[in-house]
Write an enzyme that holds these catalytic residues in place. Structure first.
Site, mmCIF file in Angstrom:
data_model
loop_
_atom_site.group_PDB
_atom_site.id
_atom_site.type_symbol
_atom_site.label_atom_id
_atom_site.label_comp_id
_atom_site.label_asym_id
_atom_site.label_seq_id
_atom_site.Cartn_x
_atom_site.Cartn_y
_atom_site.Cartn_z
ATOM 1 N N TYR A 248 6.696 21.304 2.916
ATOM 2 C CA TYR A 248 7.196 20.021 2.404
ATOM 3 C C TYR A 248 8.713 20.090 2.179
ATOM 4 C CZ TYR A 248 7.147 15.742 -0.462
ATOM 5 O OH TYR A 248 7.364 14.476 -0.967
ATOM 6 N N SER B 122 12.915 13.091 -0.500
ATOM 7 C CA SER B 122 12.332 13.518 -1.785
ATOM 8 C C SER B 122 13.392 14.298 -2.544
ATOM 9 C CB SER B 122 11.131 14.439 -1.502
ATOM 10 O OG SER B 122 10.704 15.094 -2.684
HETATM 11 P P1 NAD Z 1 0.569 8.042 -0.507
HETATM 12 O O1 NAD Z 1 -0.452 9.079 -0.159
HETATM 13 O O2 NAD Z 1 0.214 6.944 -1.439
HETATM 14 O O3 NAD Z 1 1.143 7.411 0.833
HETATM 15 C C1 NAD Z 1 1.258 8.121 2.015
HETATM 16 C C2 NAD Z 1 1.188 7.148 3.152
HETATM 17 O O4 NAD Z 1 1.313 7.867 4.374
HETATM 18 C C3 NAD Z 1 -0.174 6.410 3.203
HETATM 19 O O5 NAD Z 1 0.047 5.070 3.548
HETATM 20 C C4 NAD Z 1 -0.907 7.136 4.329
HETATM 21 O O6 NAD Z 1 -1.812 6.288 5.004
HETATM 22 C C5 NAD Z 1 0.252 7.492 5.222
HETATM 23 N N1 NAD Z 1 -0.040 8.573 6.155
HETATM 24 C C6 NAD Z 1 -0.476 9.824 5.885
HETATM 25 N N2 NAD Z 1 -0.672 10.498 7.037
HETATM 26 C C7 NAD Z 1 -0.361 9.640 8.039
HETATM 27 C C8 NAD Z 1 -0.367 9.750 9.457
HETATM 28 N N3 NAD Z 1 -0.761 10.862 10.082
HETATM 29 N N4 NAD Z 1 0.004 8.662 10.177
HETATM 30 C C9 NAD Z 1 0.363 7.504 9.578
HETATM 31 N N5 NAD Z 1 0.390 7.360 8.233
HETATM 32 C C10 NAD Z 1 0.038 8.422 7.484
HETATM 33 O O7 NAD Z 1 1.826 8.856 -1.051
HETATM 34 P P2 NAD Z 1 3.220 8.371 -1.632
HETATM 35 O O8 NAD Z 1 3.377 9.091 -2.911
HETATM 36 O O9 NAD Z 1 3.365 6.910 -1.598
HETATM 37 O O10 NAD Z 1 4.243 9.038 -0.583
HETATM 38 C C11 NAD Z 1 4.995 8.286 0.347
HETATM 39 C C12 NAD Z 1 6.234 9.068 0.758
HETATM 40 O O11 NAD Z 1 7.051 9.295 -0.383
HETATM 41 C C13 NAD Z 1 5.935 10.450 1.353
HETATM 42 O O12 NAD Z 1 6.822 10.727 2.411
HETATM 43 C C14 NAD Z 1 6.194 11.382 0.176
HETATM 44 O O13 NAD Z 1 6.547 12.664 0.590
HETATM 45 C C15 NAD Z 1 7.356 10.666 -0.492
HETATM 46 N N6 NAD Z 1 7.538 11.036 -1.897
HETATM 47 C C16 NAD Z 1 6.582 10.751 -2.843
HETATM 48 C C17 NAD Z 1 6.801 11.109 -4.165
HETATM 49 C C18 NAD Z 1 5.798 10.811 -5.279
HETATM 50 O O14 NAD Z 1 5.979 11.303 -6.393
HETATM 51 N N7 NAD Z 1 4.783 10.024 -5.060
HETATM 52 C C19 NAD Z 1 7.995 11.770 -4.505
HETATM 53 C C20 NAD Z 1 8.929 12.036 -3.523
HETATM 54 C C21 NAD Z 1 8.707 11.662 -2.214
#
Ligand code: NAD
Length: 257
Positions: free
Chosen positions: A152, A139
């Site tokens: 985080y 991130s």
């Molecule tokens: P999201 O909530 O859509 O996806 C999260 C995923 O993780 C889902 O598929 C969920 O089922 C899975 N998950 C959660 N807990 C779990 C567990 N205990 N075991 C297995 N799977 C689990 O969120 P996202 O925005 O797509 O985030 C995905 C990644 O990207 C994360 O690591 C997040 O920190 C990172 N990220 C997101 C953003 C953003 O703006 N959306 C920015 C930077 C980094």
């Protein structure tokens, strides 16, 4: 570029960035293993739909990334694991002196320690196959901080550090390990916050997006899950064979500020 014949395991891939990355890897020809902790009918259906759309093999394997044994079992059950994308992640926002211990533990386990287990389990398979690519979804918070996100930010900085270490441990092998550092990405999770924020600030959708949500993202545009997927595909390509140990920002300029 073709990833035909390669198998990619993407943790946390039944929505958002994980699903976007899985789709782009499948579009490039890779067989994909989807994962989350839920094991619902629609999770398996998602894999079936991906297989049909891109003509690849796709499976869903349930595993809870907060549990080390589950992380390792995911890689074992996947069979081959040429490409590993550590994406599963959660968030909790709270001042550090009020931060609930269970939320701290869950964020460190899911967002960081899971990467340790899956990489440890996947590397022997990559070595046996003579090729491997690890892409850790960190991130902008793996490189900078924001208040109230101690767990985080700690976990994502940890992911970036672990990425560099694994890159050095595999430097003389045909294996690379890199991190992608997204800024704000429009995922269902983020989309769901828009109506409440519009109400809270008494603003329209576009104003909320540009002035509140994307306040720290100089492009004033969300990054997309397709762009994360495209970056992952590039990191799997021959052009990226000498790119290892890096943290690639896809953040509209956030970390340039
Ligand atoms: P999201 O909530 O859509 O996806 C999260 C995923 O993780 C889902 O598929 C969920 O089922 C899975 N998950 C959660 N807990 C779990 C567990 N205990 N075991 C297995 N799977 C689990 O969120 P996202 O925005 O797509 O985030 C995905 C990644 O990207 C994360 O690591 C997040 O920190 C990172 N990220 C997101 C953003 C953003 O703006 N959306 C920015 C930077 C980094």
């Amino acid at each position: 570029m073709s990833l035909q014949g390669k198998t990619a395991v993407i943790t946390g891939s039944n929505s958002g960035i994980g699903l976007g990355v899985a789709r782009e890897l499948a579009r490039a020809g890779a067989n994909v293993v989807l994962n989350s902790f839920t094991d619902r009918e629609e999770d398996h259906a998602l894999a079936g739909a991906l297989a049909r759309e891109f003509g690849v093999q796709a499976r869903y394997i349930q595993a809870d990334m907060s549990n080390g044994a589950d992380c390792r079992a995911l890689i074992e059950k996947a069979g081959a694991c040429d490409i590993l994308v550590n994406n599963a992640g959660i968030q909790h926002v709270s001042p550090i002196d009020e931060f609930p211990q269970d939320k701290w533990d869950a964020i460190i386990a899911i967002n960081m320690t899971s990467n340790f287990h899956t990489m440890a389990a996947a590397l022997p398979k990559m070595r046996a196959a003579g090729w491997g690519r690890i892409v850790n979804i960190a991130s902008a918070h793996g490189l900078t901080a924001s208040p109230f996100k101690s767990a985080y930010v700690a976990a994502k900085h940890g992911v970036v550090g672990m990425t560099k270490t694994v890159a050095l441990e595999t430097a003389e092998e045909p294996i690379t390990c890199n991190a992608i550092c997204p800024g704000y990405v429009l995922t269902p999770l983020v989309e769901a916050q828009i109506p409440d924020t519009m109400e809270k600030y008494n603003m329209g959708r576009e104003e909320v997006i540009k002035k509140v949500m994307l306040e720290r993202q100089p492009s004033r545009e969300f990054a997309t899950v397709e762009q994360m997927g495209g970056t992952a595909v590039f990191l799997c390509s021959d052009a990226a064979a000498q790119i290892t140990g890096t943290a690639i920002s896809v953040d509209g300029g956030w970390t340039a500020l």
